[in-house]
Design an enzyme around this catalytic site. Structure first.
Site, PDB file in Angstrom:
ATOM      1  N   THR A 119      -6.788 -27.956  55.717  1.00 42.60           N
ATOM      2  CA  THR A 119      -7.731 -27.640  56.641  1.00 42.60           C
ATOM      3  C   THR A 119      -7.783 -26.037  57.089  1.00 42.60           C
ATOM      4  O   THR A 119      -7.142 -25.325  56.481  1.00 42.60           O
ATOM      5  CB  THR A 119      -7.029 -28.242  58.024  1.00 42.60           C
ATOM      6  OG1 THR A 119      -5.885 -27.504  58.327  1.00 42.60           O
ATOM      7  CG2 THR A 119      -6.786 -29.865  57.761  1.00 42.60           C
ATOM      8  N   ASP A 120      -9.170 -25.998  57.705  1.00 49.09           N
ATOM      9  CA  ASP A 120      -9.093 -24.671  58.248  1.00 49.09           C
ATOM     10  C   ASP A 120      -8.542 -24.194  59.546  1.00 49.09           C
ATOM     11  O   ASP A 120      -7.822 -25.079  60.145  1.00 49.09           O
ATOM     12  CB  ASP A 120     -10.620 -24.054  58.331  1.00 49.09           C
ATOM     13  CG  ASP A 120     -11.173 -25.193  59.293  1.00 49.09           C
ATOM     14  OD1 ASP A 120     -10.652 -25.829  60.079  1.00 49.09           O
ATOM     15  OD2 ASP A 120     -12.744 -25.369  59.439  1.00 49.09           O
ATOM     16  N   ALA A 121      -8.690 -23.146  60.182  1.00 49.27           N
ATOM     17  CA  ALA A 121      -7.810 -22.794  61.325  1.00 49.27           C
ATOM     18  C   ALA A 121      -8.288 -23.664  62.599  1.00 49.27           C
ATOM     19  O   ALA A 121      -7.279 -23.896  63.332  1.00 49.27           O
ATOM     20  CB  ALA A 121      -8.199 -21.233  62.014  1.00 49.27           C
TER      21      ALA A 121
END
Length: 132
Positions: free
Chosen positions: A10-12
């Site tokens: 995932t991203d942030a």
């Protein structure tokens, strides 16, 4: 093929990074081949051939998120002398999140040139190809 979304995917914001959908699809194609009895390293050693991605068309329909349980559905949508066309979908329960059309080319590894899919594989694949 089941896939769990981990933090590393995932991203942030906790949303699956776009390129990881392609990684999930790659794993599913590898497992599809393995389920048919074709290990990629053994194929390379015995036949001198491997499969490379020639093209990808992808549609991102809805985001997957951290901890989601997903399913990658792979269908052989086309079979030619030296290539395979896959349709792959990533699902969360009944919701379609991602759809890709992936064309794989069979390549002579030493010459780095397209080559016919070995006859035993071609014959086996024909039973799984979706009729046109």
């Amino acid at each position: 093929m089941p896939v769990r979304v981990y933090y590393e995917d995932t991203d942030a914001a906790g949303v699956v990074y776009y390129a990881n959908y392609l990684r999930f699809c790659e794993r599913a194609r590898t497992e599809w081949l393995r389920a048919l009895g074709f290990e990629q390293q053994a194929l390379l050693a015995a036949e001198g051939v491997g499969f490379v991605v020639r093209s990808v068309r992808a549609d991102y329909l809805s985001p997957a998120r951290l901890d989601d349980g997903l399913t990658v559905v792979s269908s052989l949508a086309g079979l030619r002398r030296a290539s395979l066309d896959f349709r792959q979908e990533i699902m969360r329960d009944d919701e379609r999140l991602f759809v890709a059309h992936v064309v794989l080319a069979c390549v002579d590894w030493r010459r780095q040139r397209p080559v016919a899919i070995p006859a035993a594989m071609q014959q086996r694949f024909q039973t799984y190809a979706i009729p046109a």
